[in-house]
Design a protein around this motif. Structure first.
Motif, PDB file in Angstrom:
ATOM      1  N   LEU A 298     -19.878  75.023   4.325  1.00  0.00           N
ATOM      2  CA  LEU A 298     -21.263  74.780   4.716  1.00  0.00           C
ATOM      3  C   LEU A 298     -21.373  73.298   5.057  1.00  0.00           C
ATOM      4  CD1 LEU A 298     -24.090  76.250   4.852  1.00  0.00           C
ATOM      5  CD2 LEU A 298     -24.584  75.156   2.669  1.00  0.00           C
ATOM      6  N   PRO A 299     -21.904  72.942   6.218  1.00  0.00           N
ATOM      7  CA  PRO A 299     -22.551  73.760   7.244  1.00  0.00           C
ATOM      8  C   PRO A 299     -21.536  74.445   8.165  1.00  0.00           C
ATOM      9  CG  PRO A 299     -22.598  71.480   7.895  1.00  0.00           C
ATOM     10  CD  PRO A 299     -22.002  71.503   6.515  1.00  0.00           C
ATOM     11  N   ILE A 300     -22.059  75.087   9.209  1.00  0.00           N
ATOM     12  CA  ILE A 300     -21.252  75.903  10.108  1.00  0.00           C
ATOM     13  C   ILE A 300     -20.215  75.072  10.867  1.00  0.00           C
ATOM     14  CG2 ILE A 300     -22.848  75.708  12.067  1.00  0.00           C
ATOM     15  CD1 ILE A 300     -20.892  78.891  11.012  1.00  0.00           C
ATOM     16  N   ASN A 301     -20.475  73.772  11.068  1.00  0.00           N
ATOM     17  CA  ASN A 301     -19.525  72.971  11.852  1.00  0.00           C
ATOM     18  C   ASN A 301     -18.220  72.705  11.118  1.00  0.00           C
ATOM     19  OD1 ASN A 301     -20.196  70.965  10.029  1.00  0.00           O
ATOM     20  ND2 ASN A 301     -21.416  69.775  11.484  1.00  0.00           N
ATOM     21  N   LYS A 302     -18.138  73.140   9.870  1.00  0.00           N
ATOM     22  CA  LYS A 302     -16.850  73.101   9.178  1.00  0.00           C
ATOM     23  C   LYS A 302     -15.945  74.244   9.635  1.00  0.00           C
ATOM     24  CE  LYS A 302     -18.211  70.661   4.973  1.00  0.00           C
ATOM     25  NZ  LYS A 302     -18.223  70.663   3.477  1.00  0.00           N
ATOM     26  N   LYS A 318     -25.267  80.962  13.060  1.00  0.00           N
ATOM     27  CA  LYS A 318     -26.060  80.441  11.951  1.00  0.00           C
ATOM     28  C   LYS A 318     -25.428  80.920  10.647  1.00  0.00           C
ATOM     29  CE  LYS A 318     -30.730  80.595   9.943  1.00  0.00           C
ATOM     30  NZ  LYS A 318     -32.088  81.190  10.076  1.00  0.00           N
ATOM     31  N   GLU A 320     -25.571  81.269   6.536  1.00  0.00           N
ATOM     32  CA  GLU A 320     -26.459  81.294   5.365  1.00  0.00           C
ATOM     33  C   GLU A 320     -25.624  81.617   4.122  1.00  0.00           C
ATOM     34  OE1 GLU A 320     -30.694  83.002   6.811  1.00  0.00           O
ATOM     35  OE2 GLU A 320     -29.011  84.389   7.092  1.00  0.00           O
ATOM     36  N   TRP A 326     -22.190  85.145   1.765  1.00  0.00           N
ATOM     37  CA  TRP A 326     -22.733  84.471   2.939  1.00  0.00           C
ATOM     38  C   TRP A 326     -22.909  85.465   4.079  1.00  0.00           C
ATOM     39  CZ3 TRP A 326     -19.318  85.310   6.825  1.00  0.00           C
ATOM     40  CH2 TRP A 326     -17.974  85.522   6.463  1.00  0.00           C
TER      41      TRP A 326
END
Length: 353
Positions: A298-302, A318, A320, A326
């Motif tokens: 987290l976040p998605i750019n990982k 996205k 979550e 998740w």
């Protein structure tokens, strides 16, 4: 040294391409002709049905030693399969239903009606016409296990051999398998419980082949000097990219046209399916991240960096994180549907309407 590096890079590039290429597709036509399950496929409908592409090694790189192809048909009662497998030594030993058939050379069918990588079916058959049919509520990677007591009630199958079975004294040509699976059973895990006329299912085929040894004139799987079995060959219709048939997101697409065999039907894999492939890629990355870091990314750019485009359209995943895992979701720019992948590999589509 440079030559070794170049050879390695060429191999790696081929493997990477195999992993990224789109799954194959096949159009199965509807027949009104009565199909006699005898392993010979002599009906006109079978003659008009097209052969699939040649099977390839499961990772999608190597060409198998022996040629394999399949055909499919359907009617209001059954889904039909027919395969031809070249083989110079046809042998089989297993006679008990629902035993582990792939310990012999075999032909395998995998079916996921709703394409969610859950509640999918597997069917295996050897040259003795011994079958193993099973249901997996979830894939092995998520702790699923085979439900052996589940059967495809009413299934019909036959084997035809051009050569001789279990006779090492001659050289054989091929063995064919013909199968009829009742829709009544197959549609139990389909989205709406109905035959998918003018729609598609996710399906793949596998052929397991073993090196063999002879003892007292009898075939068995070949062993090394330490008594360990040599690894099997896995030849498939649509490449998996990995040595694992139980990643249903890689399976092929079979479209069930209501046109007659010999007709023309164009099928294009829907663009939302390409988003699904992307979501499963993120699913695998998230699993790897958790295995390495003992926590979810987290976040998605990982998991994905930069702008992501599919067929020229931006997709914005996205992520979550919730108490039990998740979700990663994408709002499709093509249909407006919300496409979701869960931590257990389950795929969900929420229609825009």
């Amino acid at each position: 040294m440079k030559q070794v590096i170049l050879i390695f890079w060429c191999f790696f590039s081929l493997l990477l391409y195999a992993q990224k290429q789109a799954p194959l597709s096949y159009v199965a036509f509807k027949t009104s002709e009565e199909i006699n399950i005898d392993g010979k496929a002599s009906e006109e409908a079978w003659k008009l049905a097209k052969w699939s592409e040649n099977f390839i090694d499961i990772e999608g790189v190597e060409t198998p030693a022996y040629k394999t192809n399949v055909k499919m048909l359907w009617d209001e009662e059954y889904l039909y399969f027919y395969t031809k497998m070249e083989e110079p030594h046809i042998w089989a030993t297993l006679k008990q239903r629902d035993t582990v058939i792939f310990y012999n050379n075999d032909f395998e069918i995998f079916i996921d009606p709703d394409g969610d990588a859950q509640n999918y079916m597997e069917f295996e058959i050897n040259a003795l016409n011994t079958v193993w049919d099973l249901l997996l509520v979830k894939a092995y990677r998520e702790g699923g296990h085979a439900i052996d007591s589940w059967d495809i009630a009413g299934v019909k199958s036959a084997v035809y051999i051009e050569g001789s079975l279990n006779d090492p004294g001659d050289q054989d040509k091929f063995w064919n398998v013909e199968i009829a699976m009742p829709w009544e059973v197959l549609t139990e895990t389909s989205p709406n419980g109905s035959i998918p006329a003018n729609d598609f299912w996710r399906i793949n085929f596998s052929r397991v082949n073993w090196d063999f040894q002879l003892k007292d004139g009898k075939y068995s799987r070949k062993q090394d000097n330490n008594g360990n079995y040599l690894p099997e060959y896995n030849w498939v219709w649509s490449p998996q990219g990995v040595i694992n048939m139980h990643e249903p997101e890689h399976w092929g697409y079979v479209y069930f046209s209501d046109k007659k065999p010999g007709g023309k039907e164009a099928f294009t894999i829907p663009k939302d399916e390409k988003i699904k492939w992307f979501l499963y890629e993120l699913y695998r990355k998230q699993k790897s991240y958790h295995q390495k870091h003992k926590k979810w990314a987290l976040p998605i750019n990982k998991l994905v960096k930069g702008e992501m485009k599919i067929d020229g359209e931006k997709v914005r995943p996205k992520l979550e994180i919730h108490e039990t895992g998740w979700n990663i979701s994408v709002l499709s720019p093509f249909t407006g549907n919300k496409l979701i992948i869960k931590e257990n590999g389950d795929f969900i589509k929420e229609n825009s309407d």
